[in-house]
Design a protein around this motif. Structure first.
Motif, PDB file in Angstrom:
ATOM      1  N   GLU A   2     -16.089  14.444  48.615  1.00  0.00           N
ATOM      2  CA  GLU A   2     -17.536  14.644  48.741  1.00  0.00           C
ATOM      3  C   GLU A   2     -18.193  13.532  49.547  1.00  0.00           C
ATOM      4  O   GLU A   2     -19.317  13.696  50.044  1.00  0.00           O
ATOM      5  N   ARG A   3     -17.510  12.404  49.661  1.00  0.00           N
ATOM      6  CA  ARG A   3     -18.045  11.286  50.442  1.00  0.00           C
ATOM      7  C   ARG A   3     -17.713  11.419  51.930  1.00  0.00           C
ATOM      8  O   ARG A   3     -18.165  10.610  52.738  1.00  0.00           O
ATOM      9  N   MET A   4     -16.961  12.423  52.300  1.00  0.00           N
ATOM     10  CA  MET A   4     -16.483  12.567  53.670  1.00  0.00           C
ATOM     11  C   MET A   4     -17.565  13.114  54.585  1.00  0.00           C
ATOM     12  O   MET A   4     -18.212  14.111  54.284  1.00  0.00           O
ATOM     13  N   VAL A   5     -17.759  12.449  55.721  1.00  0.00           N
ATOM     14  CA  VAL A   5     -18.644  12.928  56.783  1.00  0.00           C
ATOM     15  C   VAL A   5     -17.788  13.058  58.038  1.00  0.00           C
ATOM     16  O   VAL A   5     -17.253  12.062  58.535  1.00  0.00           O
TER      17      VAL A   5
ATOM     18  N   ASP B 173     -19.479   2.535  47.476  1.00  0.00           N
ATOM     19  CA  ASP B 173     -19.705   3.947  47.168  1.00  0.00           C
ATOM     20  C   ASP B 173     -20.389   4.656  48.334  1.00  0.00           C
ATOM     21  O   ASP B 173     -20.995   5.712  48.174  1.00  0.00           O
ATOM     22  N   ALA B 174     -20.284   4.074  49.542  1.00  0.00           N
ATOM     23  CA  ALA B 174     -20.971   4.618  50.713  1.00  0.00           C
ATOM     24  C   ALA B 174     -20.297   5.897  51.210  1.00  0.00           C
ATOM     25  O   ALA B 174     -19.087   6.083  51.033  1.00  0.00           O
ATOM     26  N   PRO B 175     -21.056   6.775  51.863  1.00  0.00           N
ATOM     27  CA  PRO B 175     -20.430   7.886  52.586  1.00  0.00           C
ATOM     28  C   PRO B 175     -19.491   7.326  53.660  1.00  0.00           C
ATOM     29  O   PRO B 175     -19.775   6.288  54.268  1.00  0.00           O
ATOM     30  N   LEU B 176     -18.372   8.003  53.879  1.00  0.00           N
ATOM     31  CA  LEU B 176     -17.360   7.533  54.831  1.00  0.00           C
ATOM     32  C   LEU B 176     -17.295   8.490  56.006  1.00  0.00           C
ATOM     33  O   LEU B 176     -16.997   9.674  55.845  1.00  0.00           O
ATOM     34  N   VAL B 177     -17.569   7.968  57.195  1.00  0.00           N
ATOM     35  CA  VAL B 177     -17.680   8.762  58.412  1.00  0.00           C
ATOM     36  C   VAL B 177     -16.429   8.568  59.253  1.00  0.00           C
ATOM     37  O   VAL B 177     -16.041   7.429  59.551  1.00  0.00           O
TER      38      VAL B 177
ATOM     39  N   SER C 112     -13.231  10.456  46.616  1.00  0.00           N
ATOM     40  CA  SER C 112     -13.721  11.828  46.568  1.00  0.00           C
ATOM     41  C   SER C 112     -13.998  12.357  47.967  1.00  0.00           C
ATOM     42  O   SER C 112     -14.609  11.672  48.793  1.00  0.00           O
TER      43      SER C 112
ATOM     44  N   GLU D  29     -23.685   3.338  55.217  1.00  0.00           N
ATOM     45  CA  GLU D  29     -22.568   4.209  55.554  1.00  0.00           C
ATOM     46  C   GLU D  29     -21.449   3.357  56.150  1.00  0.00           C
ATOM     47  O   GLU D  29     -21.712   2.295  56.716  1.00  0.00           O
TER      48      GLU D  29
END
Length: 234
Positions: free
Chosen positions: A113-116, A83-87, A111, A3
């Motif tokens: 959709e990757r947003m945390v 392509d990691a989730p982005l926090v 995207s 992440e």
């Protein structure tokens, strides 16, 4: 799981009205543990810096005038993000500015959709409580005494610690090696744990006797008889 925790500093509140991103700081985490890899950059926004924004982060137009433009570092940033989730904290704000800069640089948007969003996580975990990064640092005992002004990399470092606490605490990331998966706790009946079973390299041993011998009992009686003023004899 990899992440990326990130934060941005900007010239204002809305990229649609011409505000620009002037700093980004990113922290890599794997299985909720910081790896030490970071990405940090300042950008020349090709515009003035409003006084109100400079009061927040301390970045002047003169300082930023010598920095590269976002497009010059876009590929390097995208490679780090992968392509990691982005926090991010109040992630919609940071995603809005990041995607605006990518669009201006002729790159595809990231995207949503990757947003945390750690604000959303904190709202679910602490309904009704203050949700600012400062408030969450205070709640979890995270030292922010060195935070005089906002800074993208510094705030990302603080957010990484907050994120760990919001998602289960520090033990969630403990492992024997960087590649270890985050463990899943499974309830197990003690009758299924084969601690008592012998193996080929550990032959079965007869149980040790734990009953006192007649000689030991006699020595014990003699010892008790020799005690004077015993409380049990009164």
């Amino acid at each position: 799981m990899r992440e990326v925790i990130f934060d941005t500093e900007t010239t204002g509140l809305d990229p649609k009205t011409g505000d620009r991103m002037v700093e980004i700081g990113c922290i890599e985490m794997i299985d909720r543990v910081e790896t030490g890899r970071t990405f940090h950059a300042y950008f020349n926004p090709d515009r003035d810096m409003p006084v109100e924004a400079e009061r927040v982060h301390g970045l002047s137009a003169a300082f930023l005038a010598t920095k590269p433009r976002f497009a010059e570092l876009a590929d390097e940033l995208l490679e780090f993000l992968g392509d990691a989730p982005l926090v991010a904290h109040n992630a919609g704000f940071d995603f809005g500015f990041l995607n605006n800069e990518l669009e201006l640089a002729g790159r595809a948007a990231i995207s949503m959709e990757r947003m945390v969003d750690t604000v959303a996580i904190a709202r679910r975990k602490h309904p009704g409580a203050k949700l600012s990064l400062d408030a969450l640092c205070t709640r979890y005992g995270i030292d922010r005494s060195h935070r005089v002004k906002h800074g993208a990399l510094l705030d990302a470092e603080l957010l990484a610690q907050v994120y760990v606490e919001l998602t289960g605490g520090r033990q969630i990331g403990l492992g024997l090696a960087p590649g270890d998966a985050v463990p899943t706790l499974v309830a197990t009946s003690v009758t299924n744990v084969p601690w008592h079973r012998p193996s080929a390299d550990r032959p079965r041993r007869e149980p040790r006797p734990h009953v006192a011998s007649p000689e030991e009992l006699e020595r014990h009686r003699a010892f008790i008889a020799g005690i004077t003023d015993a409380i049990w004899a009164s």
